[in-house]
Write an enzyme that holds these catalytic residues in place. Structure first.
Site, short mmCIF file in Angstrom:
data_model
loop_
_atom_site.label_atom_id
_atom_site.label_comp_id
_atom_site.label_asym_id
_atom_site.label_seq_id
_atom_site.Cartn_x
_atom_site.Cartn_y
_atom_site.Cartn_z
N HIS A 125 0.85 -1.20 0.00
CA HIS A 125 0.00 0.00 0.00
C HIS A 125 0.88 1.25 0.00
O HIS A 125 1.97 1.26 0.58
CB HIS A 125 -0.99 0.01 1.17
N ASP A 128 -0.52 4.37 0.74
CA ASP A 128 -1.04 5.37 1.68
C ASP A 128 -0.28 5.28 3.00
O ASP A 128 0.17 4.21 3.41
CB ASP A 128 -2.55 5.19 1.92
N ASP A 169 6.14 1.65 7.00
CA ASP A 169 4.75 1.24 6.75
C ASP A 169 4.19 2.04 5.59
O ASP A 169 3.50 3.01 5.78
CB ASP A 169 3.94 1.44 8.03
N GLU A 192 -5.05 1.11 2.47
CA GLU A 192 -4.86 0.00 3.41
C GLU A 192 -5.09 0.46 4.83
O GLU A 192 -5.63 -0.26 5.65
CB GLU A 192 -3.45 -0.60 3.26
N GLU A 193 -4.67 1.68 5.12
CA GLU A 193 -4.74 2.18 6.50
C GLU A 193 -6.17 2.45 6.95
O GLU A 193 -6.41 2.74 8.11
CB GLU A 193 -3.90 3.46 6.64
N GLU A 238 4.68 -6.08 4.26
CA GLU A 238 4.46 -5.21 5.43
C GLU A 238 5.58 -5.51 6.43
O GLU A 238 6.22 -6.56 6.37
CB GLU A 238 3.08 -5.53 6.05
N HIS A 280 3.54 4.26 12.36
CA HIS A 280 2.50 5.15 12.92
C HIS A 280 3.05 6.10 13.99
O HIS A 280 2.29 6.87 14.54
CB HIS A 280 1.30 4.38 13.51
#
Lengths: 418, 418
Positions: free
Chosen positions: B94, B96, B127, B161-162, B185, B385
């Site tokens: 992903h 995003d 991520d 994805e998030e 991931e 994150h």
């Protein structure tokens, strides 16, 4: 007196509707204060209208407000000069109301002023425009009945009570003092010679963030906050165990510590690294605000013994926002005697004497203004600050009658006007 | 392979810097996807760029997103056609990234892309733009070394994805499938044939308001929320006691229930009448989302036995926001064998096989797309994150090498291009 007030119920109710219908939240007091000033003039009081000077006041030790500009937020004071030789009294009521909150929770418009089953509804009805009407009616009754008093009666319609008392502070600084004072905040017609103070505090509790799927790698500030909440509860128990004043005998927790707000974390899938608590610490009538602060600070040190996490991450306590100065008047004070007698006279029953579960501007009047202040008024705090706030009109008029008679007996009767 | 990748470390690092420096948060994916599409074209893949059609997708059972318009948020897919007769593979990453949060907490610019001590910094580094680079390098190495594969390689750079996987969902709906899939991931180079799902929930706990000075007249939703938090903790214990999968043996709490947000009350002097909790419920790889929801609902009924307050005021559980579908691939699946062999080859050590502590789009691929998906990539979730997110570049290149060799052995080697 009873007859005059009975005959003016409708007129009084109309005036209360009028002032309830103006949403006089912080910063929006001007319109309703203009109405109050007109009323004072109608009652032939010497009227003083002024906007407190924030720049000067904010240097004052007792200043407490989220703002330092009061443009558009005037105080109004009216003085009924006595003929001389009597005791003066200061009647103080605040005109500011707290925000109405979510309209959905109100059955009617939040500022409707509607009367249903003898109750007048709307934000501020109980806290404290109903009490303000009692004061106005008491003064109007004396004027209308051509009663001449010896001592001065000073009536104050102040701003900012809900956020720290700058309105009353400004009036004290301006020189308004008297031999005693009365504030008709909603005591449900009980008489409060003592009132607790209160202070707002904030506690920040730290955790350590981690992904929620591996939450064991972090430290949840929410879990840690539960320990802090329990710890604060124990402080409340200790502080209240010390209260032996009989005026608090009927009160399960005389000076509560209330946690009103909790806020922590910002993502469902993250271990929260911060929780913020906001609360109100009750301060005993004879206690000093600083002593209470110090006790809280010392107590929080004890968290380290409960969880080693707090040794490296001690929760930070901060005092913020509003605080109300406590106040205590000797229950044997002569205004107490006079007020109690008039209560018995009007109500034909023994008054209830208690210490208050909350603060008012009376603490400022008693401690700073050297004007011993008693709190006695219509309305109940259970509905203050909440949706569907209302006041029982009968109680407003009973309070007006008791206060009018109190003025006569406290200030001294000097005969009838020609 | 090792040599080619070693020689292209600098070039790869530059490209990773480039894509990290574009803040591709939700709604802002267009610029970086254009770069990815160019890269795909450079690699002579068949490129497909499209904006998912929210109006059609939102009717899909697996649709989960806070938005239903994806204008300016394209998916990019590149296909390297095999010569035929081999197994196909889908490589999914992903593009995003989650918001960077408070800049004060970053030591450097949140999208700096700076390299310090072999680590590349910036939101999305781990991520999962680092993993995306591993995929790109693997394909580029094969192309550059003129290796011809039998099976197709489908490379996907997806959005969303998030926030629930709409990018991958759109690709599945469009027909992209393969014999197996790999998502890089951040597993820290562990191999995850099974991944837990997760769902976000919200619990609303009721109290009854009162003035803080008479807090005993109210019911604190904060106090009641402590009972609910404890109750949810017990559910987590029960659910985890049932997990016997050896792939979770190293995990103290295989499928955690994390409470990430708490919010209650709005005034320090009021007893709070509502507390809202928001959390993430882990769902076991073979568990159905609906079964987990039902278990939570049933469990919350048990609160009534703990405190009679909950009989009349049962906390309301609501499922909201993002959810990630769990997925499980037989650890004996042939892609597992191939991947483990290449891992041993490159790392000269035994790989760690585990079940994931979090969800990815792999659950959608496995369950809905019928494309068994394994998760294996560089980077660690501890920094995902969070401020100062970074990735160890060595691991990105190791993963690229392992993935490149896996493509050869899974899709089948068909000789060298002329």
């Amino acid at each position: 007196m009873h007859e005059w007030i009975s005959l003016h119920r409708e007129e009084g109710t109309c005036f209360l509707q009028k002032i309830v219908r103006i949403p006089s939240t912080q910063g929006n007091e001007k319109e309703v204060q203009a109405l109050i000033a007109d009323k004072f003039r109608e009652l032939r009081l010497d009227v003083d209208v002024w906007e407190p000077d924030g720049e000067t006041l904010e240097k004052h030790l007792y200043f407490c407000s989220p703002r330092n500009r009061f443009t558009g937020s005037p105080n109004v004071v009216g003085v009924m000069k006595g003929s001389g030789g009597g005791r003066s009294i200061l009647l103080n009521g605040h005109i500011d109301v707290v925000p109405e909150g979510n309209w959905d929770q109100w059955q009617d418009h939040p500022f409707s002023g509607n009367v249903v089953d003898g109750k007048l509804y709307g934000r501020g009805a109980t806290d404290m425009k109903g009490g303000n009407l009692s004061l106005l009616l008491a003064v109007e009754a004396i004027q209308s009945l051509s009663i001449r008093l010896k001592g001065d009666v000073i009536v104050q319609s102040v701003i900012e009570e809900e956020s720290g008392g700058v309105g009353t502070l400004a009036a004290i600084v301006k020189g308004y003092r008297a031999d005693a004072a009365l504030i008709p905040e909603p005591t449900n017609l009980r008489i409060f010679p003592k009132q607790q103070g209160s202070m707002w505090f904030r506690v920040e509790i730290k955790g350590r963030s981690a992904h929620g799927g591996t939450r064991y790698e972090g430290v949840s500030a929410i879990e840690k906050s539960m320990i802090v909440l329990q710890h604060i509860r124990e402080l409340e128990e200790q502080r209240n165990a010390r209260i032996s004043d009989p005026l608090y005998a009927q009160n399960p927790i005389p000076i509560p510590i209330n946690i009103g707000v909790i806020q922590g974390g910002n993502w469902p899938s993250s271990v929260p690294d911060t929780v913020k608590l906001e609360g109100r610490m009750g301060v005993a009538p004879e206690e000093k605000l600083d002593d209470a602060k110090e006790e809280m600070a010392r107590w929080m040190e004890g968290l380290k013994g409960k969880d080693p996490w707090f040794e490296e991450h001690p929760p930070v306590v901060e005092w913020f926002g509003a605080r109300w100065v406590p106040g205590s008047v000797d229950p044997g004070h002569d205004l107490m005697r006079v007020l109690m007698e008039q209560y018995r006279e009007v109500k034909q029953e023994e008054p209830t004497i208690e210490a208050s579960p909350w603060g008012t501007d009376g603490g400022l009047l008693t401690q700073l203004g050297e004007t011993p202040c008693i709190v006695f008024g219509p309305g109940i705090t259970q509905v203050a600050h909440y949706p569907n706030e209302h006041i029982v009109l009968d109680h407003v008029f009973e309070a007006a009658e008791i206060i009018a008679l109190t003025l006569i007996h406290w200030c001294g009767f000097d005969g009838m006007e020609a």
